[in-house]
Design an enzyme around this catalytic site. Structure first.
Site, short mmCIF file in Angstrom:
data_model
loop_
_atom_site.label_atom_id
_atom_site.label_comp_id
_atom_site.label_asym_id
_atom_site.label_seq_id
_atom_site.Cartn_x
_atom_site.Cartn_y
_atom_site.Cartn_z
N SER A 21 0.81 -1.22 0.00
CA SER A 21 0.00 0.00 0.00
C SER A 21 0.83 1.26 0.00
O SER A 21 0.39 2.31 -0.49
CB SER A 21 -0.94 0.02 1.22
OG SER A 21 -0.19 -0.02 2.42
N ASP A 191 -0.79 5.61 12.09
CA ASP A 191 -0.68 4.23 12.56
C ASP A 191 0.76 3.71 12.55
O ASP A 191 0.98 2.51 12.63
CB ASP A 191 -1.56 3.31 11.70
CG ASP A 191 -1.19 3.33 10.22
OD1 ASP A 191 -0.23 4.06 9.85
OD2 ASP A 191 -1.84 2.63 9.43
N HIS A 194 1.33 3.93 7.55
CA HIS A 194 0.86 4.60 6.34
C HIS A 194 1.13 6.10 6.44
O HIS A 194 0.43 6.81 7.16
CB HIS A 194 -0.63 4.34 6.11
CG HIS A 194 -0.94 2.89 5.87
ND1 HIS A 194 -1.29 2.04 6.88
CD2 HIS A 194 -0.92 2.16 4.72
CE1 HIS A 194 -1.49 0.82 6.37
NE2 HIS A 194 -1.26 0.88 5.06
#
Length: 215
Positions: A21, A191, A194
């Protein structure tokens, strides 16, 4: 950012980024085709400094991927793309899943190393590409914190593979550690994983310094 002397890439080469991601960053939907993360920043700065190079850029990141997922799509997304340069950043989910109760999806370090080495070998033999390998990271200053300690172990695997394959090595964890000397993890990501835009700029800056061959 140190970008003035980027000469690593040659004219009309194809630069492919593959990962999870952190690389994906919406490249398959809202921010197609490059995403809105570090890869897009690198492309923008390199293009601005080397417009004469006429490089082609491809983002092959997919959110949630581990090295197992890369193996499943390697032929299609890495080999068939025919990169001149292949940038790989993978390992965050391989570690993280063990700390989120998804042990069956976590990738043990020996499997991680074995799989990643096999994928890199296949890419180099099939395409003749050069490699850029970026460390997995966690935006956590306490090196004894369990997930940070485990992430560092995987990062050492990447550093060793970079030496083995004569790859450009991007020390992303080190870049965040430097930033954390005067900031908090929440300044860069909610977090610890990310990044916000500034966090992606930390990663991009580490890449740009690594590929600046004038140092």
């Amino acid at each position: 950012m140190i970008v003035e002397g980027i000469v690593l890439f040659q004219e009309r080469q194809h630069v492919v980024f593959i990962g999870d991601s952190i690389t994906d960053c919406g490249r398959r939907d809202s921010y197609a085709p490059f995403g809105n993360g570090y890869m897009s920043l690198i492309r923008a700065f390199v293009t601005a400094r080397r417009p004469d190079a006429h490089l082609t850029w491809t983002n092959q990141g997919i959110s949630g991927n581990t090295v197992r997922d890369l193996a499943a799509r390697w032929e299609r997304d890495a080999i068939e793309a025919r990169p001149d340069w292949l940038s790989v950043m993978i390992g965050i989910n391989d570690v993280w899943r063990a700390f989120t109760g998804q042990l069956d999806e976590a990738v043990p370090i020996d499997e991680y190393e074995r799989t990643l080495r096999a994928l890199l070998t296949r890419a180099v033999q099939a395409t003749g590409c050069r490699l850029i390998l970026a460390d997995p990271y966690i935006i956590e200053p306490d090196r004894d914190e369990p997930q940070r300690a485990e992430s560092d172990r995987y990062g050492k695997v990447v550093a060793a593979l970079a030496a083995e394959f004569d790859a450009v090595h991007v020390a992303t964890q080190q870049a965040f550690d430097q930033a954390l000397s005067s900031t908090r993890p929440s300044d860069w990501a909610d977090d610890r994983i990310h990044p916000n835009l500034a966090g992606h700029a930390v990663i991009a800056d580490a890449f740009l310094q690594a590929i600046d061959t004038t140092d």
